[in-house]
Design a protein around this motif. Structure first.
Motif, mmCIF file in Angstrom:
data_model
loop_
_atom_site.group_PDB
_atom_site.id
_atom_site.type_symbol
_atom_site.label_atom_id
_atom_site.label_comp_id
_atom_site.label_asym_id
_atom_site.label_seq_id
_atom_site.Cartn_x
_atom_site.Cartn_y
_atom_site.Cartn_z
ATOM 1 N N ARG A 17 7.452 50.782 8.697
ATOM 2 C CA ARG A 17 9.136 50.559 9.554
ATOM 3 C C ARG A 17 9.261 51.640 10.336
ATOM 4 O O ARG A 17 8.976 52.951 9.718
ATOM 5 N N ILE A 18 9.530 51.468 11.227
ATOM 6 C CA ILE A 18 9.662 52.490 12.434
ATOM 7 C C ILE A 18 10.968 52.443 13.113
ATOM 8 O O ILE A 18 11.682 51.073 13.585
ATOM 9 N N VAL A 19 11.576 53.527 12.842
ATOM 10 C CA VAL A 19 12.921 53.575 13.379
ATOM 11 C C VAL A 19 13.063 54.927 15.331
ATOM 12 O O VAL A 19 12.947 54.390 15.134
ATOM 13 N N HIS A 73 14.954 57.371 7.796
ATOM 14 C CA HIS A 73 13.904 57.864 7.808
ATOM 15 C C HIS A 73 13.958 58.813 6.020
ATOM 16 O O HIS A 73 13.145 58.978 5.682
ATOM 17 N N GLN A 74 15.367 59.127 6.205
ATOM 18 C CA GLN A 74 14.967 60.878 5.256
ATOM 19 C C GLN A 74 14.695 59.938 3.987
ATOM 20 O O GLN A 74 14.270 60.790 3.006
ATOM 21 N N GLU A 75 15.636 58.594 4.068
ATOM 22 C CA GLU A 75 15.644 58.200 2.716
ATOM 23 C C GLU A 75 14.460 57.448 2.082
ATOM 24 O O GLU A 75 15.251 56.630 0.925
ATOM 25 N N GLY A 76 14.011 57.595 2.940
ATOM 26 C CA GLY A 76 12.531 56.163 2.258
ATOM 27 C C GLY A 76 12.511 54.777 2.668
ATOM 28 O O GLY A 76 11.940 54.131 2.422
ATOM 29 N N LYS A 77 14.304 54.596 3.675
ATOM 30 C CA LYS A 77 14.057 53.098 3.656
ATOM 31 C C LYS A 77 12.957 52.965 5.519
ATOM 32 O O LYS A 77 13.161 52.300 6.328
ATOM 33 N N THR A 106 15.114 69.152 12.338
ATOM 34 C CA THR A 106 15.381 69.331 10.946
ATOM 35 C C THR A 106 16.215 69.197 9.681
ATOM 36 O O THR A 106 15.299 69.787 8.565
ATOM 37 N N LEU A 107 16.979 69.749 10.322
ATOM 38 C CA LEU A 107 18.295 69.207 9.093
ATOM 39 C C LEU A 107 18.244 67.953 8.453
ATOM 40 O O LEU A 107 18.854 68.807 6.948
ATOM 41 N N ILE A 108 17.876 67.105 8.793
ATOM 42 C CA ILE A 108 17.967 65.867 8.140
ATOM 43 C C ILE A 108 16.359 66.092 7.432
ATOM 44 O O ILE A 108 16.779 65.568 6.276
ATOM 45 N N GLY A 151 6.651 70.011 12.154
ATOM 46 C CA GLY A 151 6.849 71.256 11.313
ATOM 47 C C GLY A 151 7.784 70.544 10.131
ATOM 48 O O GLY A 151 8.354 71.101 9.686
ATOM 49 N N VAL A 152 8.118 69.176 10.641
ATOM 50 C CA VAL A 152 9.462 68.605 9.650
ATOM 51 C C VAL A 152 8.767 67.733 8.441
ATOM 52 O O VAL A 152 7.537 67.244 8.742
ATOM 53 N N ASN A 153 9.496 67.333 7.842
ATOM 54 C CA ASN A 153 9.254 66.880 6.424
ATOM 55 C C ASN A 153 9.728 65.732 7.048
ATOM 56 O O ASN A 153 10.126 64.698 6.481
ATOM 57 N N GLY A 154 8.364 64.626 7.591
ATOM 58 C CA GLY A 154 8.421 63.029 8.524
ATOM 59 C C GLY A 154 8.208 62.931 9.467
ATOM 60 O O GLY A 154 7.276 63.862 9.993
ATOM 61 N N VAL A 155 8.133 62.065 9.922
ATOM 62 C CA VAL A 155 7.913 62.154 11.692
ATOM 63 C C VAL A 155 8.579 61.237 12.142
ATOM 64 O O VAL A 155 9.193 60.060 12.079
#
Lengths: 351, 351
Positions: B8-10, B97-101, B119-121, B294-298
């Protein structure tokens, strides 16, 4: 008989990659082009120089040769070389200028060493913390001066401010730009962009007597938004060398394209002249070297691989700068320097 | 039925200069090209998005629309905008994205704001002090990654070292460069060139597990001496924007040349295709945006003026990065980080 005495130009005959051949040819060309309008002082290994002069079959009216037994190479560390090689062509030539026996100094040698020798032997203009060397860039609006071009990699705001003043005086006095525009190279147009140092420089320039037009970005350079662009020597050096590599990259790309078919090869062949004509002023030879700004004298430095034509243009530039009163003007302009705004003061009064 | 669930791509539908039109067209193109191989989540002003979708006459199988009432513009200050516009498409999309949706986030919006939100989210990968955004440059040896490209203007050696690690992992995992070479951008080849910070970075890279090939200069970039080139964001930004301006400078020069005669005009007309073909990969649209590293996600960011094709390529890139295990690899590589050499230690042991 002329009423004014001829200017005397020291040529570091051992400086460039093709020394002394290119240095001597260039000097002879300059003498010819000015009808012997100056006195050339060729400094370096005397026998080698005289040998070259003999080969080129010239008499000895407008030039003299001063012996110097040592040579500072491109690989030498600037400061160490000056200490160790006391009898280098660079040191001997620069001392002639410092002692008043010559009016200007020209070299295609080790840039760092020429800067060091200029600073140490000639001394700094009053008010200058760091002498600087700039570079000329082409643009859609004509040539502009970018400085520092690599000699001062770590700069404080005061240094950047001085570069702006010296660059502005140079393009006005020598390049005859009226009210030259001065810009600060930055990552955005807004006043608060960039590093702390760049932001502090902005505040100094803004309150100065210069014709400061604000920040310019990388994309504004070739568009020609300013006559003088200020940056530290790290950024300036990277940019200068990157810019110089663009024509050869383009050439390599077109060569690859030409390999994809006969008509394409033909076409790329036809493109040679238009491209050369269009990129002509990316050619450093035309500019006649760059001056060391902020030293008590006239010191012109050229590319290590300078051709005779480039050497000739450097000498003509040296004559022009020696006739000007540029160092006096720099001293005067810096004397009107605005007070350095401390970050605290400015934050309190900003906007 | 597929065995694996679709990624799933936002898509930040309000991000770019031509939002939401280009964002929506690009998304539809990506769905078409992958045969609906992913689920698109268009985030932004719902009515406006649905209106555009209606105009383009598409049904609603592989995409959904999530409403966000606010838009962060290119003029907004990144951090202030994130605080003030809680319901922006950027913040809402990033939170999905951060919530895994969602598995990845794509935007052609305000670069600084996308970096801040990422970076923040999403938070930083373990071991990363400063997330970074790079830029792809063409060269005679293929595309290379330069980083930082403007997000971190003031860097310490540790940051530059992290950029080297992240860049190296990225070009290996995503661009499939085996044993990618890493270089430090500097004003000379020698280890002792450059600022204190750059010299310290050299010493860190030299003792690291990376395939470090030493310093490169501005002139080495287009020659393609390294797959990853590290510099601070000030230098990177100036260089990137300067490079992007080269084709238009060339065009303006050739235009001027064409005005000097009929045959020349003809010739310059004929040059259009070879030049375009040769400079094709100076075109950012081909690269599919750049990742925030360097962030936890794409999180993939594109040029503000992204075309539908550029948006499509960004989405395809996001799919590729989401399938990789790049963040895990970055964490692992940083865990093997060499101890930071203090200047004191090094001076004592140098040479």
């Amino acid at each position: 008989m002329e009423s004014e005495p001829k200017l005397r130009i020291v040529v570091d005959a051992m400086g460039g990659d093709f020394a002394p051949a290119h240095e001597i040819s260039g000097t002879l060309q300059a003498l010819q082009e000015t009808n012997g309008g100056f006195e050339a002082i060729l400094v370096g290994k005397e026998e080698e120089i005289r040998e070259h002069l003999r080969k080129q079959g010239v008499g000895g009216q407008s030039y003299s040769v001063v012996n110097a037994s040592e040579v500072i190479t491109m690989e030498d560390s600037p400061t160490a070389a000056l200490k160790q090689k006391k009898d280098s062509s660079l040191a001997v030539g620069m001392r002639l200028h410092q002692e008043g026996k010559a009016d200007a100094f020209v070299s295609a040698g080790n840039t760092g060493a020429v800067l060091s020798a200029s600073t140490l032997i000639l001394g700094r203009v009053k008010g200058v913390g760091r002498p600087t060397i700039g570079a000329f860039f082409p643009s859609e609006q004509g040539v502009f001066l970018l400085l520092d071009a690599g000699t001062n990699v770590d700069c404080r705001a005061q240094h950047l401010y001085e570069f702006a003043v010296m660059g502005s005086v140079y393009v006005k006095e020598i390049m005859k730009y009226e009210h030259p525009t001065v810009a600060l190279l930055n990552v955005g147009e807004e006043k608060k962009k960039g590093t702390e140092i760049v932001q502090e420089t902005y505040r100094m320039l803004e309150t100065s007597a210069l014709n400061f037009i604000g920040n310019v970005e990388g994309r504004d350079l070739l568009a020609g938004k300013a006559n003088v662009v200020v940056c530290d020597g790290f950024v300036g050096n990277v940019l200068l060398k990157f810019g110089e590599s663009v024509p050869s990259f383009l050439k390599s790309r077109l060569k690859r394209y030409a390999k994809t078919g006969f008509l394409r090869r033909l076409l790329v062949g036809l493109m040679r002249n238009p491209l050369r004509a269009s990129l002509k002023d990316m050619d450093y030879e035309e500019y006649g070297g760059v001056p060391v700004l902020g030293v008590n004298g006239v010191s012109i430095i050229g590319h290590g691989s300078s051709s005779p034509k480039a050497i000739k243009n450097m000498i003509l530039k040296a004559l022009e700068v020696a006739k000007s009163r540029i160092n006096r003007k720099i001293e005067e302009a810096l004397a009107q320097s605005p007070p350095v705004p401390s970050p605290g003061q400015v934050i309190a009064t900003a906007q």
